[in-house]
Design a protein around this motif. Structure first.
Motif, PDB file in Angstrom:
ATOM      1  N   ALA A 180     -29.365  96.652   8.057  1.00 25.97           N
ATOM      2  CA  ALA A 180     -30.031  97.680   7.025  1.00 25.97           C
ATOM      3  C   ALA A 180     -29.048  98.763   6.614  1.00 25.97           C
ATOM      4  O   ALA A 180     -28.991  99.181   5.465  1.00 25.97           O
ATOM      5  N   GLY A 181     -28.183  99.160   7.563  1.00 26.22           N
ATOM      6  CA  GLY A 181     -27.428 100.210   7.304  1.00 26.22           C
ATOM      7  C   GLY A 181     -26.197  99.878   6.329  1.00 26.22           C
ATOM      8  O   GLY A 181     -25.679 100.588   5.510  1.00 26.22           O
ATOM      9  N   LEU A 182     -25.702  98.588   6.775  1.00 29.00           N
ATOM     10  CA  LEU A 182     -24.820  98.065   5.905  1.00 29.00           C
ATOM     11  C   LEU A 182     -25.026  97.900   4.456  1.00 29.00           C
ATOM     12  O   LEU A 182     -24.262  98.179   3.473  1.00 29.00           O
ATOM     13  N   GLU A 183     -26.113  97.396   4.256  1.00 23.61           N
ATOM     14  CA  GLU A 183     -26.635  97.318   3.004  1.00 23.61           C
ATOM     15  C   GLU A 183     -26.713  98.574   2.227  1.00 23.61           C
ATOM     16  O   GLU A 183     -26.413  98.781   1.010  1.00 23.61           O
ATOM     17  N   ASN A 184     -27.221  99.659   3.115  1.00 25.72           N
ATOM     18  CA  ASN A 184     -27.509 100.886   2.483  1.00 25.72           C
ATOM     19  C   ASN A 184     -26.074 101.665   1.905  1.00 25.72           C
ATOM     20  O   ASN A 184     -26.073 101.913   0.929  1.00 25.72           O
ATOM     21  N   CYS A 185     -25.056 101.272   2.701  1.00 23.54           N
ATOM     22  CA  CYS A 185     -23.674 101.917   2.271  1.00 23.54           C
ATOM     23  C   CYS A 185     -23.223 101.324   1.365  1.00 23.54           C
ATOM     24  O   CYS A 185     -22.497 101.895   0.300  1.00 23.54           O
ATOM     25  N   ILE A 203     -19.565 102.420  10.338  1.00 24.31           N
ATOM     26  CA  ILE A 203     -20.503 103.304  10.582  1.00 24.31           C
ATOM     27  C   ILE A 203     -21.826 102.669  10.884  1.00 24.31           C
ATOM     28  O   ILE A 203     -22.675 103.292  11.558  1.00 24.31           O
ATOM     29  N   SER A 204     -22.100 101.437  10.172  1.00 22.57           N
ATOM     30  CA  SER A 204     -23.429 100.828  10.423  1.00 22.57           C
ATOM     31  C   SER A 204     -23.476 100.039  11.795  1.00 22.57           C
ATOM     32  O   SER A 204     -24.547 100.123  12.531  1.00 22.57           O
ATOM     33  N   LEU A 205     -22.448  99.681  12.151  1.00 26.33           N
ATOM     34  CA  LEU A 205     -22.413  99.255  13.501  1.00 26.33           C
ATOM     35  C   LEU A 205     -22.435 100.192  14.707  1.00 26.33           C
ATOM     36  O   LEU A 205     -23.210  99.734  15.592  1.00 26.33           O
ATOM     37  N   ALA A 206     -21.610 101.403  14.436  1.00 27.42           N
ATOM     38  CA  ALA A 206     -21.757 102.094  15.460  1.00 27.42           C
ATOM     39  C   ALA A 206     -22.979 103.023  15.529  1.00 27.42           C
ATOM     40  O   ALA A 206     -23.430 103.107  16.723  1.00 27.42           O
ATOM     41  N   ASN A 207     -23.868 103.000  14.231  1.00 27.55           N
ATOM     42  CA  ASN A 207     -25.311 103.507  14.219  1.00 27.55           C
ATOM     43  C   ASN A 207     -26.171 102.670  15.224  1.00 27.55           C
ATOM     44  O   ASN A 207     -27.108 103.068  16.062  1.00 27.55           O
ATOM     45  N   ALA A 208     -26.027 101.046  14.859  1.00 26.85           N
ATOM     46  CA  ALA A 208     -26.860 100.146  15.098  1.00 26.85           C
ATOM     47  C   ALA A 208     -26.852 100.002  16.725  1.00 26.85           C
ATOM     48  O   ALA A 208     -27.543 100.072  17.580  1.00 26.85           O
ATOM     49  N   LEU A 209     -25.258 100.160  17.407  1.00 23.92           N
ATOM     50  CA  LEU A 209     -25.036 100.132  18.795  1.00 23.92           C
ATOM     51  C   LEU A 209     -25.632 101.368  19.700  1.00 23.92           C
ATOM     52  O   LEU A 209     -26.268 101.211  20.572  1.00 23.92           O
TER      53      LEU A 209
END
Length: 238
Positions: A33-38, A76-82
């Motif tokens: 979700a964060g990756l698609e957002n960015c 940034i998406s991976l860091a947020n998800a983790l």
């Protein structure tokens, strides 16, 4: 300890997930979700450069910048998800729990915790501001600049070509943020797990399923296939 996911849609159909599998599932959901957002924000900037600065497009949107945008979005998406998923591991649960959802939804899991969830809720709000308060205004600003520039172009054909360039991306943006807003409104105004689950399906499944179709609408082969399909349907109806 394990979690059991169920909804009012099919309460007799229950699927269990392990304690370690639940944070993993949360991590995957937030990462994509964060990756698609960015990436939607990066694509909006790409459309802005292509329409408002066409002569400098290859200079501005070079391979190095595109690579950096992809890597930055992924990191940034991976860091947020983790971070969000690992913080679930600090929570304490009293016993095997039943999540009124079809997957491990973070908000539902936090509500079932027996320990203090203040830090987890704060992180959710920070993530919402980071991924909602920065990319979305950037997309809106890009399209405001695009619209103001296109309206100054005299020929109607050029205006149509410029807007058609943004059509597929704007459709995906509307679908992604529209369904996300629908999930938030549904969760605030109703306590029904069934309605929340349906809204979550619209947010997490439907946009991703329609993305390939929407981006293929400008393809000539796709248009020809759709035209033949509509012709056959029209013929059968007659």
């Amino acid at each position: 300890m394990c979690f059991c996911c169920t909804t009012e849609l099919h309460p007799q159909h229950r699927s269990g997930i392990t304690y370690s599998g639940c944070p993993s599932q949360i991590s995957f959901v937030f990462n994509f979700a964060g990756l698609e957002n960015c990436l939607l924000a990066a694509m909006a900037y790409d459309r802005y450069v292509a329409i408002c600065h066409p002569l400098s497009y290859t200079v501005i949107m070079n391979a190095r910048l595109c690579g950096r945008l992809i890597v930055f979005s992924l990191v940034i998406s991976l860091a947020n998800a983790l971070l969000l998923s690992l913080m679930v591991l600090r929570l304490s649960f009293c016993t095997d729990l039943e999540i009124p959802h079809f997957f491990c939804e973070l908000a539902q899991v936090i509500e079932l915790a027996c320990s203090d969830t203040l830090v987890n809720n704060l992180l959710i709000y920070v993530a919402a501001v980071l991924f909602g308060g920065i990319p979305l205004p950037g997309i809106i600003f890009s399209y405001i600049q695009i619209v103001s520039f296109v309206l100054k172009i005299p020929p109607i054909r050029r205006k149509y070509k410029a807007f058609s360039t943004c059509g597929s991306h704007l459709s995906v943006v509307s679908l992604f943020y529209g369904t996300g807003l629908g999930v938030y409104i549904t969760s605030e105004v109703t306590d029904s797990p069934r309605k929340t689950a349906v809204a979550s399906v619209m947010y997490s499944v439907v946009p991703q399923m329609l993305n390939p179709f929407i981006y293929s609408l400008r393809n000539r082969d796709m248009k020809e296939a759709l035209r033949k399909l509509f012709d056959r349907t029209d013929f059968r109806v007659r």
